[in-house]
Design a protein around this motif. Structure first.
Motif, PDB file in Angstrom:
ATOM      1  N   UNK A  36      47.826  -3.280   5.044  1.00 36.47           N
ATOM      2  CA  UNK A  36      46.494  -3.521   5.578  1.00 36.47           C
ATOM      3  C   UNK A  36      46.349  -2.839   6.935  1.00 36.47           C
ATOM      4  N   UNK A 239      42.161 -28.176   4.833  1.00 32.19           N
ATOM      5  CA  UNK A 239      41.939 -26.822   4.354  1.00 32.19           C
ATOM      6  C   UNK A 239      40.742 -26.206   5.060  1.00 32.19           C
ATOM      7  N   UNK A 240      39.660 -26.992   5.164  1.00 31.35           N
ATOM      8  CA  UNK A 240      38.445 -26.504   5.805  1.00 31.35           C
ATOM      9  C   UNK A 240      38.738 -26.177   7.267  1.00 31.35           C
ATOM     10  N   UNK A 243      40.702 -23.031   7.473  1.00 29.62           N
ATOM     11  CA  UNK A 243      39.873 -21.882   7.138  1.00 29.62           C
ATOM     12  C   UNK A 243      38.990 -21.484   8.317  1.00 29.62           C
ATOM     13  N   UNK A 244      38.350 -22.491   8.925  1.00 29.39           N
ATOM     14  CA  UNK A 244      37.469 -22.217  10.075  1.00 29.39           C
ATOM     15  C   UNK A 244      38.264 -21.543  11.194  1.00 29.39           C
ATOM     16  N   UNK A 247      38.959 -17.967  10.408  1.00 31.54           N
ATOM     17  CA  UNK A 247      37.776 -17.126  10.590  1.00 31.54           C
ATOM     18  C   UNK A 247      37.499 -16.906  12.075  1.00 31.54           C
ATOM     19  N   UNK A 250      39.654 -14.136  13.180  1.00 31.67           N
ATOM     20  CA  UNK A 250      39.160 -12.824  12.760  1.00 31.67           C
ATOM     21  C   UNK A 250      37.985 -12.385  13.638  1.00 31.67           C
ATOM     22  N   UNK A 269      41.947  -7.133  12.386  1.00 38.06           N
ATOM     23  CA  UNK A 269      41.185  -7.823  11.350  1.00 38.06           C
ATOM     24  C   UNK A 269      41.906  -7.711  10.006  1.00 38.06           C
ATOM     25  N   UNK A 270      42.303  -6.474   9.688  1.00 38.62           N
ATOM     26  CA  UNK A 270      42.949  -6.260   8.399  1.00 38.62           C
ATOM     27  C   UNK A 270      44.260  -7.029   8.291  1.00 38.62           C
ATOM     28  N   UNK A 273      43.775 -10.802   7.958  1.00 34.62           N
ATOM     29  CA  UNK A 273      43.306 -11.235   6.642  1.00 34.62           C
ATOM     30  C   UNK A 273      44.497 -11.566   5.748  1.00 34.62           C
ATOM     31  N   UNK A 277      46.068 -15.324   4.690  1.00 31.19           N
ATOM     32  CA  UNK A 277      46.151 -15.635   3.268  1.00 31.19           C
ATOM     33  C   UNK A 277      47.459 -16.384   2.955  1.00 31.19           C
ATOM     34  N   UNK A 284      48.462 -27.760   3.272  1.00 30.65           N
ATOM     35  CA  UNK A 284      48.556 -28.521   2.032  1.00 30.65           C
ATOM     36  C   UNK A 284      50.026 -28.779   1.676  1.00 30.65           C
TER      37      UNK A 284
END
Lengths: 542, 562
Positions: A36, A239-240, A243-244, A247, A250, A269-270, A273, A277, A284
């Motif tokens: 990436x 998880x939320x 995720x936030x 982001x 990023x 950024x790349x 990402x 992931x 979790x």
């Protein structure tokens, strides 16, 4: 040592494989980051009008990454299969040595099944927690270095990465630990409600309780679902949150571009990402860890429990004679439980055949448990050939005694292997001899595969009576001078029962035999008959 | 695998997809947010390179990015919760129907099945179906719809890149099919092998006391290790092929990425206007493949279904309801029971257990049923209880045939006490009230007095509220039998069946229990099946008629010979 550490320490044998799996995972991850990063650089430089020469490198890294991931999958599965086997065999050895060896007496089959479920819960530990966790840990310095090269401020975007990879999982583990107890309790409530309904089906039908039983099961189910729902709610909220944060990282990287590092921004950024992931699943996994921790506690506790009757430090030599004597023995299953017997005495001379009669629950089986050293008396002594059994090594003692328990225990294996448990060196002739004695030879001869026919789980392919006879044959194969048979004819029809008891008179010639029965048929040849009632032995005719 | 397994799985799948429709649509919204986010991020990055929007516009894009990210986080959370509800609803449905069928079938229909195994189906195997409904079904739908949505967005922005993505996406199932019709079969084999090892392990752990007492623990541990090693070798051989299909996914993703980068490289120098598109495409690649990865992660959930489906499909079907037309009711007091030429056989290949049997028990009389075990005593009891239907002949109550009675009315007339009464997990009171939850305090007290339970209850610190059954205070055989007697008093049915009620009791306790049974029997029609001489003597003192099944069989055998 904490239970989890104890479980992890079992993996030391396979440390090489585990380390290789983690390294390959890291390699694949690093290759992904590089792929990436280089794509981003190539793109950014081209867009800015510069000439960049990376396509070859790109293809190379892409292929490497694919290869590494394949290798990682293969190696990590090899490692996990090894680790799984180690864990199970360790548990088996532990249970065999600990008090659980005698659990069959207390019909704790369900407790053991639950323990096996706990072991299954530990399976996810390696693939879903350990590998991604370790790779995240090792990826951190690489990421820091890549970002540092682009811009010093770029280090800032590491903060959300660290938070997601290391702090959130910790929170999750703690939350899951609290929830695990609740869910476990609800689960066992559901299980016992379902068992009650099905086990008591006759009563349920006769008292028209179908609706009531169904309602009871459904209310337990609702409790279980509520506990699980709570866990899912927590997991999805985590998880939320992760995720936030990812982001935000990023966006932070993009903003970096406006501070004079356009190429660095695109690369960041790349790279992020891909990096995110891999760590987004960790919170979790933290939940999973919390549950696995509870499972590990139970498993370690069971496997490392001390034996109910420890062996003496300096065991007495095994006596040469095989007489049995109970002298003023008292016993109860717990300080708050009633006495099973007080001051019980019993003499079985070498080579004698003795029957103990009595209704179920009178403590007949407990006599066998005491003799086999599965439980220790509260008072009095049990002697084998004159020596107190507590002074004898359990293993040697049990080699002297061939024992058939009240419940038939067959294994999901062939008839041959079920029999060989009695004597691993027996040849076919001996196996058939034992089958004849147990009135089972005709049944086996009629099976297309004969001795190699498969006995289903718990003897499922045989009828209750056939299973019992197979277990009898196995006991007869044990070449022990003492034979203890607890309700040997349970589940046999009366003709087979009489045949078997007649055969027993011949095959046990010269052995000391203790028969535990709830009634006599009249064909037994016995030297002595005792009746156990109200915790005392009364001599009957004999 | 039985013939009923496949249709069962198919039906489950159909139900699952139908239930998941809304949830699947909902799960597309986060994908949509992802596309918006990629668009905003691409525009922002172009801005960074001074190839895109100005600073003012950039602020808007940044806000768009934040809004899309927030919406996506929220929606994703809702999707997860929604999917949990899918699994929960499916489990509720399955468990309800399994239990309802088993309860309707009754004990005779389940003969030969272990109640613990049936409970495992109702509890653990239903739990195992969760992954199929909560994860596999939504993930499968998303694996098709998600990439399609992202692919459409890509097509719209740049058709060549879009086509690249879609082709790469199509390559994945194609490669999976090639790498093995293999991949699926291999994964299935691996799963079955794992299951077999787990079963073996469970089997040996359950029987560990037998192994320990036979002195074979060390041997068995070695054998387990050997089995695990062999399984590992075999499984790894299969897995090495199976993983190629996951590699196909990686390969497709990497190839799509590289092709898209190369596709834009010559254009970029001259056409900087394409920059946002190029960046957008690059950011779409992970979005495109994420649902496909999600799908391969839940493959195990599909496999689990294969492992448990047999047990569900093998459950006996619930009996059909009695035809409504000829249902009738009879007076519930003063019951006369009669068998008229009744024949019943468990297995058509073997002689019937009950053959051409006729007898009559008048109102308030007692019938003593004797015979060796296997002579048919329990079968006769089950015929009276309605758990079995005779293959020929009639069982009548007050002249009405059993199967023409409303089941609830029939049950109301029957009282039954067996060898070992079931003690449920609950208090003593709950266990007695089990017979009739609505009974009044006086009725309960009467039942306790008649069953002579007062002494036991008085001796317990918690009295009648003492928990018994699993995990509670252990009651003895005699105490359990008294609880059964109290239940029978509470139910107060006119026809009482006693199936070996004292066979597990001490002689002293037996005498006591028989005394209580005498009270219970007064004024009722009673059938007593027993081995015990004491119980036979007891029946004689009451003036029971005796039916000796052994003598009957002998007589019919002599008749045949003559």
């Amino acid at each position: 040592m904490s239970p989890m550490r104890r479980v992890l320490s079992l993996w030391f044998n396979d440390a090489g494989w585990l380390a290789l799996a983690v390294l390959l995972a890291l390699g694949a991850l690093a290759a992904g980051v590089a792929l990436m990063g280089f794509s981003g650089r190539y793109l950014a430089v081209s867009l800015l009008g510069g000439a960049a020469l990376v396509p070859f490198g790109l293809q190379f890294i892409g292929t490497t990454r694919v290869g590494l991931r394949y290798a990682e999958r293969v190696v990590s599965h090899e490692a996990i299969f090894r680790a799984l086997a180690d864990l199970r065999i360790w548990l088996f050895r532990g249970l065999a040595a600990s008090a659980a060896g005698g659990l069959g007496f207390r019909r704790a089959g369900d407790a053991l099944s639950r323990l096996v479920n706990d072991v299954d819960a530990l399976d996810g530990l390696f693939l879903r927690i350990f590998v991604p966790g370790m790779s995240a840990l090792m990826l951190t310095p690489i990421l820091a270095w890549v970002l540092w090269r682009e811009h010093a401020l770029a280090e800032l975007v590491l903060l959300p990465f660290l938070y997601i990879a290391f702090y959130l999982p910790l929170l999750a583990a703690r939350a899951a630990g609290e929830n695990a107890g609740k869910a476990g309790q609800a689960m066992s409530g559901l299980r016992s409600a379902a068992l009650d309904a099905l086990h008591g089906l006759r009563e349920v039908k006769i008292f028209e309780a179908e609706g009531r039983m169904l309602a009871a099961v459904q209310s337990r189910e609702a409790a279980l679902l509520a506990a699980q729902r709570e866990l899912v709610a927590r997991g999805s909220a985590l998880n939320a949150r992760a995720f936030i944060l990812a982001q935000a990282g990023i966006l932070l990287a993009i903003l970096l571009g406006f501070f004079g590092a356009p190429v660095g921004a695109i690369i960041a950024v790349m790279v992020l990402t891909t990096a995110f992931e891999t760590v987004l699943g960790l919170p979790r996994a933290g939940l999973l860890y919390g549950q696995a921790n509870a499972a590990a506690t139970r498993v370690v506790q069971a496997a490392e429990a001390p034996p109910a009757v420890p062996d003496p430090a300096t065991p007495a030599p095994m006596p040469s004679r095989n007489s049995i004597a109970f002298e003023h023995v008292s016993f109860r299953y717990g300080a708050d439980r009633p006495w099973v017997f007080e001051n019980l005495s019993l003499q079985v001379p070498q080579g004698a055949r003795v029957a103990i009669l009595g209704p179920s629950g009178a403590g007949k089986s407990t006599i066998a448990a005491l003799l086999l050293k599965l439980v220790a008396p509260a008072g009095g002594q049990i002697r084998l050939g004159g020596t107190d059994v507590l002074q004898l090594p359990s293993e040697a003692l049990r080699h002297r005694i061939a024992y058939l328990g009240q419940t038939t225990q067959l294994f999901a294996d062939t008839i041959r292997n079920n029999l060989l448990l009695g004597d691993p060196n027996a040849d076919d002739a001996r196996l058939w001899e034992a089958l004849e004695a147990a009135q089972m030879a005709d049944v086996v001869r009629d099976l297309p595969e004969g001795l190699d026919a498969w006995v289903g789980e718990g003897g499922a392919t045989l009828s209750g009576g056939q299973g019992r006879r197979l277990a009898l044959a196995r006991t007869l194969l044990m070449d022990a001078p003492i034979l203890v048979l607890d309700e040997p004819c349970a589940g046999l029809d009366s003709a087979t029962e009489q045949e078997f008891l007649k055969v027993l008179n011949n095959v046990t010639e010269g052995r000391t035999v203790l028969l535990i029965l709830h009634r006599l048929t009249g064909v037994e040849q016995l030297d002595r008959i005792w009746r156990l009632t109200g915790g005392a032995l009364i001599s009957a005719a004999g | 695998m039985s013939a009923r397994t496949k249709p069962w799985v198919k039906a489950e799948q159909k139900l699952g997809f139908r239930a998941a429709r809304l949830s699947i649509l909902l799960s597309l919204l986060p994908v949509l947010c992802g596309i918006v986010q990629a668009g905003c991020a691409a525009a922002l990055l172009a801005g960074v390179l001074h190839l895109g929007p100005g600073v003012a516009m950039s602020v808007l894009y940044a806000l768009g990015f934040i809004a899309a990210a927030g919406a996506r986080a929220y929606l994703q959370m809702q999707v997860e919760r929604q999917n949990f509800e899918l699994g929960a609803a499916a489990r509720r449905r399955l468990r309800g129907s399994v239990l309802a069928a088993l309860l309707a079938l009754g004990p005779a229909g389940l003969r030969g099945r272990h109640s613990a195994d049936l409970a495992a189906t109702a509890v653990d195997r239903v739990e195992a179906m969760d992954g199929f409904h909560a994860r596999w079904i939504p993930a499968t739908a998303l694996a098709v719809l998600g990439p399609a949505l992202v692919g459409l967005a890509a097509l719209w922005a740049d058709w060549r890149s879009g086509l690249t993505l879609l082709l790469a996406g199509l390559f994945v199932p194609f490669a999976m099919a090639v790498a093995g019709i293999g991949a699926g079969v291999a994964a299935k084999k691996q799963f079955l092998a794992m299951t077999r090892l787990q079963i073996r392990f469970l089997d040996r752990i359950r029987g560990i006391s037998t192994i320990v007492l036979a002195g074979r623990a060390a041997d068995e541990a070695r054998a387990l290790a050997e089995a695990a090693r062999e399984l590992r070798h075999r499984t790894m051989r299969v897995l090495r092929v199976a993983f190629l299909s996951s590699t196909a996914l990686d390969l497709a993703a990497a190839a799509a990425m590289i092709i898209i980068v190369l596709r834009f490289s010559p254009v970029l120098h001259g056409h900087t206007a394409l920059a946002p598109t190029a960046l957008f495409m690059l950011l779409l690649v992970p979005e495109f493949f994420a649902p496909l990865r999600g799908f391969s992660a839940v493959y195990g959930d599909r496999m689990t279904v294969e492992a448990v489906a047999d047990d569900f499909a093998a459950l006996p079907e619930a009996p059909s309801a009695v035809p409504a037309a000829d249902i009738r009711s009879v007076a519930a007091h003063g019951v006369t029971l009669a068998f008229e030429h009744v024949t019943y056989s468990w297995d058509p290949a073997r002689p019937p257990v009950v053959e051409n049997l006729s007898f009559k028990v008048g109102s308030g009389e007692m019938l003593l049923l004797t015979g060796a075990s296997g002579a048919g005593k329990s079968t006769i009891m089950d015929l009276i209880l309605g758990f079995l239907a005779p293959q020929s002949g009639k069982v009548t109550i007050n002249g009405a045939e059993m199967d023409t009675l409303i089941p609830a009315a029939r049950t109301k007339m029957l009282g039954w006490i067996g060898q070992r009464p079931m003690i449920f997990a609950g208090t003593i009171e709950e266990n007695i009230r089990f017979a009739r939850p609505a009974a009044s305090e006086t009725e309960l007290a009467d039942a306790i007095r008649h069953a002579r339970l007062e002494e036991l209850i008085a001796s317990l610190p918690q009295g009648i509220k003492t928990p018994i059954g699993e995990g509670g205070f252990g009651v003895s055989g005699g105490q359990a039998q008294r609880i059964a007697i109290a239940r029978a008093f509470l139910k107060n049915a006119p026809l009482l069946l006693l199936d070996e009620p004292t066979s597990h009791l001490d002689p002293a306790v037996e005498r006591d229990v028989l005394e209580s049974l005498k009270h219970l029997a007064a004024g009722r029609t009673v059938v007593l099946a027993t081995h015990s001489t004491m119980a036979m003597d007891f029946a004689k003192t009451i003036g029971a008629k005796r039916l000796d099944l052994d003598a009957l069989r002998y007589a019919s055998w002599r008749g045949m010979m003559a």
